[in-house]
Design an enzyme around this catalytic site. Structure first.
Site, PDB file in Angstrom:
ATOM      1  N   TRP A 133      -3.595   5.656   9.388  1.00 49.81           N
ATOM      2  CA  TRP A 133      -3.711   4.200   9.310  1.00 49.81           C
ATOM      3  C   TRP A 133      -2.721   3.551  10.306  1.00 49.81           C
ATOM      4  CZ3 TRP A 133      -3.261   7.103   4.699  1.00 49.81           C
ATOM      5  CH2 TRP A 133      -4.472   7.274   3.997  1.00 49.81           C
ATOM      6  N   GLU A 156      -0.762   5.508   2.495  1.00 49.29           N
ATOM      7  CA  GLU A 156      -1.297   6.420   1.483  1.00 49.29           C
ATOM      8  C   GLU A 156      -2.689   5.931   1.098  1.00 49.29           C
ATOM      9  OE1 GLU A 156      -0.198   9.108  -0.219  1.00 49.29           O
ATOM     10  OE2 GLU A 156       1.978   9.138  -0.087  1.00 49.29           O
ATOM     11  N   CYS A 157      -3.565   6.861   0.734  1.00 47.81           N
ATOM     12  CA  CYS A 157      -4.879   6.435   0.257  1.00 47.81           C
ATOM     13  C   CYS A 157      -4.788   5.947  -1.180  1.00 47.81           C
ATOM     14  CB  CYS A 157      -5.885   7.575   0.345  1.00 47.81           C
ATOM     15  SG  CYS A 157      -5.445   8.981  -0.689  1.00 47.81           S
ATOM     16  N   GLY A 158      -3.661   6.249  -1.836  1.00 51.80           N
ATOM     17  CA  GLY A 158      -3.485   5.807  -3.224  1.00 51.80           C
ATOM     18  C   GLY A 158      -3.544   6.955  -4.214  1.00 51.80           C
ATOM     19  N   ILE A 218     -11.010   7.264  -4.071  1.00 51.75           N
ATOM     20  CA  ILE A 218     -10.430   7.227  -5.419  1.00 51.75           C
ATOM     21  C   ILE A 218     -11.503   7.178  -6.499  1.00 51.75           C
ATOM     22  CG2 ILE A 218      -8.914   5.929  -6.969  1.00 51.75           C
ATOM     23  CD1 ILE A 218      -7.302   5.198  -4.428  1.00 51.75           C
TER      24      ILE A 218
END
Ligand code: SF4
Length: 242
Positions: free
Chosen positions: A221, A228-230, A124
């Site tokens: 995961w 979600e990775c975000g 991110i």
């Protein structure tokens, strides 16, 4: 030079393009935003379809990949195959620290115990820095509505409050079947891990093959709440542009 859209323009574009083909959505985005249009890809099957379409619509659209340092070798090789096939050179965006430096600083990898921190530092933040440096007005993502509940709430054109840009989701209404029909029809290069039961591919420490009957994202995961990775979590559903 293109200018940013207002909230009203975003809503109107989203309504107008809600049922449009991915190619029509991309054509609109390229006309409206290029050269301030960016695509981010993790070399998933959906992203490969979009790159194929962009090669026909506007191969000059900038495509980036966030190279966390933990990507599968197959994903990195796919970048070369895309370059050979389309002449599109996907640009790497990398965290400041190498994996070795990062793991040394933290006394080991963070992906097991603190995956949110690891995604923040290695995905991110690098993307935020790239966004600030490249200063796009819009970015293209390859999400599909049927992948997660969060993605199910997305619009074809929406404001992305995380990066202060417009987010364009041309494949939002496609199914997995649509994606693979397109890949087969156009002989689109794709990650060979998909043929080894990896329907969704991220970093190697956080991705495993799925078993028959498991959800497509069950291998991401695995064993953790995180799904979600975000990057695609919607923070402001109906916010507006400037
Ligand atoms: S997916 Fe895993 S290895 Fe990749 S950045 Fe996130 S936590 Fe780290």
């Amino acid at each position: 030079m293109p200018t940013q859209m207002t909230a009203e323009e975003i809503a109107a574009a989203s309504a107008r393009l809600a049922a449009a083909s991915p190619q029509d959505v991309l054509r609109w985005a390229a006309d409206r935003f290029h050269p301030r249009l960016l695509m981010a890809t993790a070399f998933g099957a959906e992203g490969c379809c979009i790159i194929h379409m962009l090669a026909e619509i506007n191969p000059a659209v900038r495509v980036i990949n966030i190279d966390t340092g933990y990507q599968f070798p197959e994903s990195l090789e796919l970048r070369e195959r895309i370059k050979d096939r389309y002449g599109i050179e996907v640009e790497y965006v990398r965290p400041e620290m190498s994996v070795a430096e990062y793991e040394k600083e933290h006394g080991g990898p963070l992906y097991n115990l603190f995956p949110d921190q690891c995604c923040l530092d290695r995905k991110i933040r690098p993307l935020q820095e790239a966004m600030a440096r490249l200063d796009p007005l819009a970015w293209i993502s390859a999400i599909r509505k049927d992948q997660t509940a969060d993605r199910g709430q997305a619009d074809v054109v929406q404001w992305d409050a995380k990066f202060d840009v417009v987010k364009v989701n041309p494949l939002l209404n496609w199914t997995k079947k649509d994606v693979w029909a397109f890949i087969v029809k156009h002989d689109v290069p794709y990650n060979p891990l998909h043929d080894r039961n990896y329907p969704s591919i991220g970093c190697w420490p956080c991705t495993r093959a799925v078993q028959p009957g498991e959800d497509d994202r069950a291998g991401r995961w695995a064993g953790k709440v995180k799904k979600e990775c975000g990057l695609h979590v919607i923070e402001v559903k109906d916010g507006g542009g400037i």
